[in-house]
Structure formats: C-alpha cells, structure tokens
Write an enzyme that holds these catalytic residues in place. Structure first.
Site, PDB file in Angstrom:
ATOM      1  N   GLU A 117       0.854  -1.214   0.098  1.00 57.04           N
ATOM      2  CA  GLU A 117      -0.017  -0.142  -0.028  1.00 57.04           C
ATOM      3  C   GLU A 117       1.029   1.406   0.038  1.00 57.04           C
ATOM      4  OE1 GLU A 117      -3.228   0.064  -0.589  1.00 57.04           O
ATOM      5  OE2 GLU A 117      -2.889   2.210  -0.339  1.00 57.04           O
ATOM      6  N   SER A 118       0.660   1.750  -1.141  1.00 59.32           N
ATOM      7  CA  SER A 118       1.904   3.214  -1.446  1.00 59.32           C
ATOM      8  C   SER A 118       1.622   4.042  -0.124  1.00 59.32           C
ATOM      9  CB  SER A 118       1.687   3.743  -2.788  1.00 59.32           C
ATOM     10  OG  SER A 118       0.529   3.980  -2.894  1.00 59.32           O
TER      11      SER A 118
ATOM     12  N   CYS B 176       4.717  -2.385  -8.269  1.00 56.74           N
ATOM     13  CA  CYS B 176       3.208  -1.899  -8.054  1.00 56.74           C
ATOM     14  C   CYS B 176       3.384  -0.888  -7.232  1.00 56.74           C
ATOM     15  CB  CYS B 176       2.540  -3.106  -7.462  1.00 56.74           C
ATOM     16  SG  CYS B 176       0.809  -2.957  -7.769  1.00 56.74           S
TER      17      CYS B 176
ATOM     18  N   ILE C  48      -2.396  -6.694  -9.301  1.00 51.46           N
ATOM     19  CA  ILE C  48      -3.440  -6.431  -8.079  1.00 51.46           C
ATOM     20  C   ILE C  48      -3.378  -4.857  -7.638  1.00 51.46           C
ATOM     21  CG2 ILE C  48      -3.601  -7.154  -5.429  1.00 51.46           C
ATOM     22  CD1 ILE C  48      -1.610  -9.371  -6.063  1.00 51.46           C
ATOM     23  N   ARG C  49      -4.775  -4.400  -7.989  1.00 51.20           N
ATOM     24  CA  ARG C  49      -4.915  -2.811  -7.788  1.00 51.20           C
ATOM     25  C   ARG C  49      -3.803  -2.147  -8.331  1.00 51.20           C
ATOM     26  NH1 ARG C  49      -5.634  -1.030  -2.699  1.00 51.20           N
ATOM     27  NH2 ARG C  49      -4.094  -2.900  -1.686  1.00 51.20           N
TER      28      ARG C  49
ATOM     29  N   HIS D 285       3.202  -7.595 -10.140  1.00 55.78           N
ATOM     30  CA  HIS D 285       4.163  -8.379  -9.199  1.00 55.78           C
ATOM     31  C   HIS D 285       5.108  -9.593  -9.626  1.00 55.78           C
ATOM     32  CE1 HIS D 285       2.234  -6.827  -5.412  1.00 55.78           C
ATOM     33  NE2 HIS D 285       1.436  -6.356  -6.301  1.00 55.78           N
TER      34      HIS D 285
ATOM     35  N   GLU E 231       7.105 -11.073  -8.251  1.00 51.82           N
ATOM     36  CA  GLU E 231       7.481 -11.928  -7.087  1.00 51.82           C
ATOM     37  C   GLU E 231       6.511 -12.997  -6.816  1.00 51.82           C
ATOM     38  OE1 GLU E 231       6.127  -9.147  -6.828  1.00 51.82           O
ATOM     39  OE2 GLU E 231       5.002  -8.920  -5.136  1.00 51.82           O
TER      40      GLU E 231
END
Ligand code: GLN
Length: 187
Positions: free
Chosen positions: A47-48, A77, A134-135, A170, A172
């Site tokens: 979450e940035s 992301c 993802i978002r 993502h 990873e």
C-alpha cells in the site's frame, strides 16, 4: 550480491525469496544503516500510502534519495508509485526519482485483479511472462529519459530510467524470476 528489500509494509518476503532463489543475499531494510550495506534495493508492492508514510516517519527519505543516485532500485506495483512523481492521494510526496506520473488503482478494485501475459524487453530480447496485477497503477505520463521496456497489451507496464526499474505488476508472485535476474545482473 547483497540486495536490500524495503520491509516497511507489503510483499517484501516474496521478493527476498526470489533474490535468494537466484543465489544472492537478501536483507530487509527498515533503517538507513541497513540500506548502506546493500548494493541494490527492491521496493515491494503493498500500500503506497502506508509505505510513504512510514518512509517519512522513520526518516528514511534522504537516505533513499541518496541511495538512488548511486545504486539501482526496482519498484513493483506500490513500489512504482513510491518511486514516481505523482503526489495526488498520498500523505507525503513520493520519492520522485522516476520521471513518470501514475494513476493509482487504475484497473479497479481488488476484485478486478488479474493475471495475464506481459511482454518485456530483457537483455535485449522480448520475452513473455505472467503478470500478476493487484490494484495496479497505470503509467499515465513518462519523461523523456524514461524508456518503456514492458507492455500488457498496448499499455506500458515496465519502465527504466537509467538505474531505476519499475513495473506495475508483481513479478515476485510467480516462479519466473527473470525480471529479478535482469534487475540484479543488468541494471
Ligand atoms: N493499490 C496499491 C496502492 O495504491 C498498490 C497495490 C499493490 O501494490 N499491489 O498503493
């Protein structure tokens, strides 16, 4: 090589695993002393807003800006958002070491997350990988010194500006670590 993974919030464990699977050392970075021991840094997804708030609270901003001048960083992301220029919606300005503007959550909400094939230019060859979105943010504007190196359909999802690499998905979360390998060996 010793690769730091910014471990304030988000998906840092999986990045550390990817680094280790490639035969390198991964260390979790939560302070500037640990950052100084790293040769490269990964800023994970998550979450940035939280990551940026913690960077500020832990007084890591200057250490990260200094590190970015001399070393390679890969942001994925939320990590892309942390590196970029877009201040909108964030509690503090992002690092601004990557000259792109992004739109957060541009593909919709969690329920609109998806996996699809992306094309990346790695080691001067176009390769196909699975991209987990993802978002995810979308890159809306790129400065002249920024190069697109990856696409999902026609949308740019991977960019490079000298020693800074960032992707909106993502890498990873699959077992395919070619992007990590590219970051470690070529950036
Ligand atoms: N939507 C998140 C943000 O704005 C990013 C999502 C992610 O990293 N998977 O920070």
């Amino acid at each position: 090589m010793t690769i730091g993974v910014l471990a304030l919030q988000g998906d840092y464990f999986k990045h550390a695993q990817a680094v280790q699977r490639l035969g390198h050392d991964a260390i979790y970075v939560k302070d500037s002393a640990t950052l100084a021991a790293c040769q490269k840094l990964i800023i994970p997804g998550g979450e940035s807003t939280t990551i940026i708030r913690l960077i500020e609270e832990l007084e890591l901003r200057n250490a990260l800006l200094d590190f970015a001048k001399q070393h390679s960083i890969m942001g994925t992301c939320a990590g892309l958002i942390v590196l970029a220029n877009t201040k909108e919606g964030l509690p503090f300005p992002p690092l601004g070491v990557l000259d792109v503007e992004v739109e957060r959550n541009a593909y919709g909400r969690q329920i609109n997350s998806f996996v699809d094939s992306v094309r990346l230019n790695l080691f001067d060859k176009m390769v196909e990988m699975e991209g987990v979105f993802i978002r995810a943010p979308k890159i809306r504007k790129m400065g002249k010194s920024v190069k697109a190196i990856g696409y999902h359909k026609e949308v740019v999802v991977a960019v490079r500006q000298k020693q800074i690499l960032a992707v909106s998905f993502h890498p990873e979360l699959t077992e395919d670590f070619r992007l990590h390998q590219y970051f470690i060996e070529a950036i």
